[in-house]
Design a protein around this motif. Structure first.
Motif, PDB file in Angstrom:
ATOM      1  N   ALA A 180      -3.015  -0.238  -3.827  1.00 47.61           N
ATOM      2  CA  ALA A 180      -2.495  -1.548  -3.444  1.00 47.61           C
ATOM      3  C   ALA A 180      -1.893  -2.127  -4.708  1.00 47.61           C
ATOM      4  O   ALA A 180      -2.581  -2.269  -5.721  1.00 47.61           O
ATOM      5  CB  ALA A 180      -3.617  -2.443  -2.932  1.00 47.61           C
ATOM      6  N   ILE A 220       0.877  -1.171   0.000  1.00 49.04           N
ATOM      7  CA  ILE A 220       0.000   0.000   0.000  1.00 49.04           C
ATOM      8  C   ILE A 220       0.912   1.219   0.000  1.00 49.04           C
ATOM      9  O   ILE A 220       1.782   1.350   0.864  1.00 49.04           O
ATOM     10  CB  ILE A 220      -0.918   0.037   1.248  1.00 49.04           C
ATOM     11  N   LEU A 247      -6.559  -1.240   2.305  1.00 54.87           N
ATOM     12  CA  LEU A 247      -6.655   0.182   1.945  1.00 54.87           C
ATOM     13  C   LEU A 247      -7.415   0.958   3.017  1.00 54.87           C
ATOM     14  O   LEU A 247      -7.033   2.076   3.380  1.00 54.87           O
ATOM     15  CB  LEU A 247      -7.315   0.343   0.574  1.00 54.87           C
TER      16      LEU A 247
END
Length: 174
Positions: free
Chosen positions: A63, A8, A116
Motif C-alpha cells: 500500500a 495497492i 491489503l
C-alpha cells in the motif's frame, strides 16, 4: 487498486529491502511477540522477505501513498505449498493464503491492513480458488476483529505451535 487514499500494487524488487525493514520494525514492536534475538530465523526471513517472491505464485503487495511511501505490505501465496508455515496449511489444496501483513505504525487506523487483506481475497477469487488461509497470534489480536468482520472464521485444524508461540488459523471461504 486504490483504497483509503493508498494504491495497492505489487512491490518492485528495489522496494524489497525497505519492505523487509518495515516488517522487522512492525513485528519486533508487537507486545507479546518474540523479539529478534528470541526468533532470529523468523526475523531474518522478514528482513529478506523479497526472496519469497522467487517461489511460484508468490508476490508482495504494498500500500503506497500518493508520495510513493510504503505504508504497509503483505505476502500473497497463490499456492499453499509455498506458504512456509508449520502445521497443515501447506498441504491445503485449492486455497491461497497470505502472511506477514505489516502496516507502518505511522499509518495505522487508515484502513491499510483491510485494503491489503481485501486485495489478497480478490487475487484468490481471480484464481478461482474457493478459500484463503491466514495465521495470526495473540500479539496480533487487534487484527482478529478486522479479519472476522471481513468474513474470516477460526479454523482450529490450522493451529500449530511455533516453539512456545501459539499460532491460530483462519479461513475465508468464498
Amino acid at each position: 487498486m486504490i483504497n483509503s487514499g493508498y494504491t495497492i500494487r505489487n512491490a518492485r524488487p528495489e522496494e524489497f529491502e525497505a519492505i523487509g525493514q518495515l516488517m522487522v520494525k512492525v513485528y519486533s514492536a508487537l507486545e507479546g511477540f518474540p523479539k529478534p534475538h528470541e526468533h532470529p530465523k523468523y526475523f531474518e526471513m522478514l528482513a529478506n522477505v523479497g526472496e519469497l517472491t522467487g517461489k511460484p505464485q508468490t508476490e508482495i503487495l504494498v500500500a503506497v501513498s500518493s508520495e510513493d511511501i510504503i505504508a504497509g505490505a503483505v505476502v500473497y501465496f497463490g499456492d499453499m505449498q509455498y506458504y512456509g508455515s508449520a502445521g497443515t496449511a501447506p498441504q491445503e489444496k485449492n486455497a491461497a493464503g497470505f502472511r506477514l501483513l505489516a502496516v507502518d505504525n505511522n499509518f495505522r487506523g487508515e484502513g491499510i491492513g483491510k485494503s491489503l487483506t481485501l486485495a489478497c481475497i480478490e487475487k484468490a477469487k481471480n484464481q478461482q480458488l474457493p478459500q484463503i488461509i491466514i495465521h495470526t497470534t495473540n500479539a496480533m489480536k487487534p487484527a482478529w476483529k478486522m479479519y472476522e468482520a471481513i468474513g474470516f472464521k477460526r479454523s482450529e485444524d490450522l493451529d500449530f505451535l511455533q516453539g512456545d508461540l501459539q499460532v491460530f488459523g483462519f479461513r475465508y471461504v468464498f
